[in-house]
Design a protein around this motif. Structure first.
Motif, mmCIF file in Angstrom:
data_model
loop_
_atom_site.group_PDB
_atom_site.id
_atom_site.type_symbol
_atom_site.label_atom_id
_atom_site.label_comp_id
_atom_site.label_asym_id
_atom_site.label_seq_id
_atom_site.Cartn_x
_atom_site.Cartn_y
_atom_site.Cartn_z
ATOM 1 N N MET A 67 22.433 36.521 36.927
ATOM 2 C CA MET A 67 22.036 35.318 36.195
ATOM 3 C C MET A 67 22.261 35.512 34.701
ATOM 4 O O MET A 67 22.170 36.620 34.174
ATOM 5 N N ASP A 68 22.576 34.416 34.013
ATOM 6 C CA ASP A 68 22.699 34.395 32.558
ATOM 7 C C ASP A 68 21.593 33.520 31.994
ATOM 8 O O ASP A 68 21.331 32.424 32.502
ATOM 9 N N ILE A 69 20.940 34.007 30.938
ATOM 10 C CA ILE A 69 19.817 33.300 30.324
ATOM 11 C C ILE A 69 20.070 33.224 28.826
ATOM 12 O O ILE A 69 20.307 34.251 28.170
ATOM 13 N N GLU A 70 20.022 32.020 28.287
ATOM 14 C CA GLU A 70 20.219 31.842 26.851
ATOM 15 C C GLU A 70 18.917 32.086 26.090
ATOM 16 O O GLU A 70 17.835 31.755 26.565
ATOM 17 N N GLY A 71 19.037 32.679 24.911
ATOM 18 C CA GLY A 71 17.889 33.009 24.092
ATOM 19 C C GLY A 71 17.662 32.002 22.982
ATOM 20 O O GLY A 71 18.173 30.890 23.045
ATOM 21 N N PRO A 72 16.881 32.432 21.994
ATOM 22 C CA PRO A 72 16.414 33.809 21.811
ATOM 23 C C PRO A 72 15.312 34.189 22.794
ATOM 24 O O PRO A 72 14.534 33.337 23.219
ATOM 25 N N ILE A 86 22.515 40.828 24.385
ATOM 26 C CA ILE A 86 22.950 40.994 23.002
ATOM 27 C C ILE A 86 21.754 41.009 22.051
ATOM 28 O O ILE A 86 20.938 40.080 22.037
ATOM 29 N N VAL A 87 21.669 42.082 21.255
ATOM 30 C CA VAL A 87 20.569 42.248 20.306
ATOM 31 C C VAL A 87 20.567 41.097 19.300
ATOM 32 O O VAL A 87 21.612 40.709 18.756
ATOM 33 N N TRP A 88 19.377 40.531 19.049
ATOM 34 C CA TRP A 88 19.212 39.388 18.141
ATOM 35 C C TRP A 88 18.163 39.717 17.090
ATOM 36 O O TRP A 88 17.152 40.351 17.377
ATOM 37 N N SER A 89 18.443 39.285 15.871
ATOM 38 C CA SER A 89 17.470 39.472 14.789
ATOM 39 C C SER A 89 17.741 38.455 13.699
ATOM 40 O O SER A 89 18.896 38.105 13.425
ATOM 41 N N SER A 125 19.743 37.570 22.065
ATOM 42 C CA SER A 125 20.216 36.188 21.984
ATOM 43 C C SER A 125 20.691 35.675 23.327
ATOM 44 O O SER A 125 20.768 34.462 23.546
ATOM 45 N N HIS A 126 21.012 36.595 24.229
ATOM 46 C CA HIS A 126 21.505 36.225 25.555
ATOM 47 C C HIS A 126 21.183 37.367 26.510
ATOM 48 O O HIS A 126 21.251 38.531 26.137
ATOM 49 N N ALA A 127 20.841 37.028 27.744
ATOM 50 C CA ALA A 127 20.556 38.044 28.765
ATOM 51 C C ALA A 127 21.453 37.821 29.974
ATOM 52 O O ALA A 127 21.669 36.690 30.404
ATOM 53 N N THR A 128 21.971 38.910 30.509
ATOM 54 C CA THR A 128 22.666 38.905 31.794
ATOM 55 C C THR A 128 21.963 39.922 32.672
ATOM 56 O O THR A 128 21.925 41.124 32.336
#
Length: 217
Positions: free
Chosen positions: A108-113, A169-172, A87-90
């Motif tokens: 960098m921070d990247i918003e998901g999914p 953060i793991v997203w499902s 859901s989010h990447a750093t």
């Protein structure tokens, strides 16, 4: 999260029947080869256990990997596959000014999914001169497990690769995630992340390097 062990096998022509990794039968198990003015270190180890883990939604990817390493007491190894969504990447990446920047690394921070895949190496932090205070962009601590993962993430508009940091953060959509990682230990080889403290104090990332050694048979 309950990682489970599976048996590992080698099908490559670079593997003996006993599972030992080899560079070439005619070469010694540890050698240094000259290339472009530098010495290339080669060590030979053996495959150990393989661990497959399914992560829960909301789990931090890096912390989950570190938990598995501690639970399974892996000293040196590989992370062969990271497959799932977050859901989010750093992520760490090189700064744009490598010549004059105080810090060579940006975050960098990247918003998901985001779809993600990755791979990496496992070792230990060996930096007693840095004391007990976390250091570097990765906030490393002497004596702790070391994880170096390159993670590629893809959104609906871009694909980016960087160095895994806390905050992925793991997203499902489902209560049981299909996010799966595969790790394997390597015995007979020691991989350490160590430092040149004087260089590291000049800027994060300047004094950090890998040290690879062959362990006695």
């Amino acid at each position: 999260m309950a990682p489970s062990s599976i048996s590992s096998s080698l099908s490559s022509t670079n593997a003996r029947n006993d599972g030992t990794l080899r560079i070439d039968e005619a070469r010694p198990s540890y050698s240094q080869r000259k290339g472009k003015g530098k010495a290339m270190i080669q060590c030979v180890g053996s495959w150990g256990r393989a661990i497959v883990a399914q992560l829960d939604p909301g789990a931090d990817l890096l912390e989950s990997i570190l938990t598995i390493i501690r639970d399974q007491n892996i000293k040196t190894g590989v992370i062969s596959s990271i497959t799932g969504a977050i859901s989010h990447a750093t992520l760490q990446h090189f700064s744009s000014n490598q010549e004059n920047a105080t810090n060579l690394i940006d975050v960098m921070d990247i918003e998901g999914p985001l779809e993600c895949s990755g791979h990496g190496i496992i070792g230990a932090v060996n930096a007693p001169e840095m004391g007990t205070t976390p250091f570097g962009v990765g906030r490393y601590v002497h004596g702790a497990p070391y994880v170096h993962v390159h993670l590629t993430v893809t959104s609906h508009k871009e694909t980016i690769c960087g160095h895994l940091m806390p905050g992925c953060i793991v997203w499902s959509k489902h209560p049981i995630s299909h996010f799966t990682i595969m790790l394997a230990e390597i015995t007979g080889v020691n991989l350490e992340m160590t430092t040149d403290a004087s260089l590291e104090k000049q800027g994060a990332g300047r004094g950090v390097f890998h040290k690879l050694t062959q362990l006695p048979a």
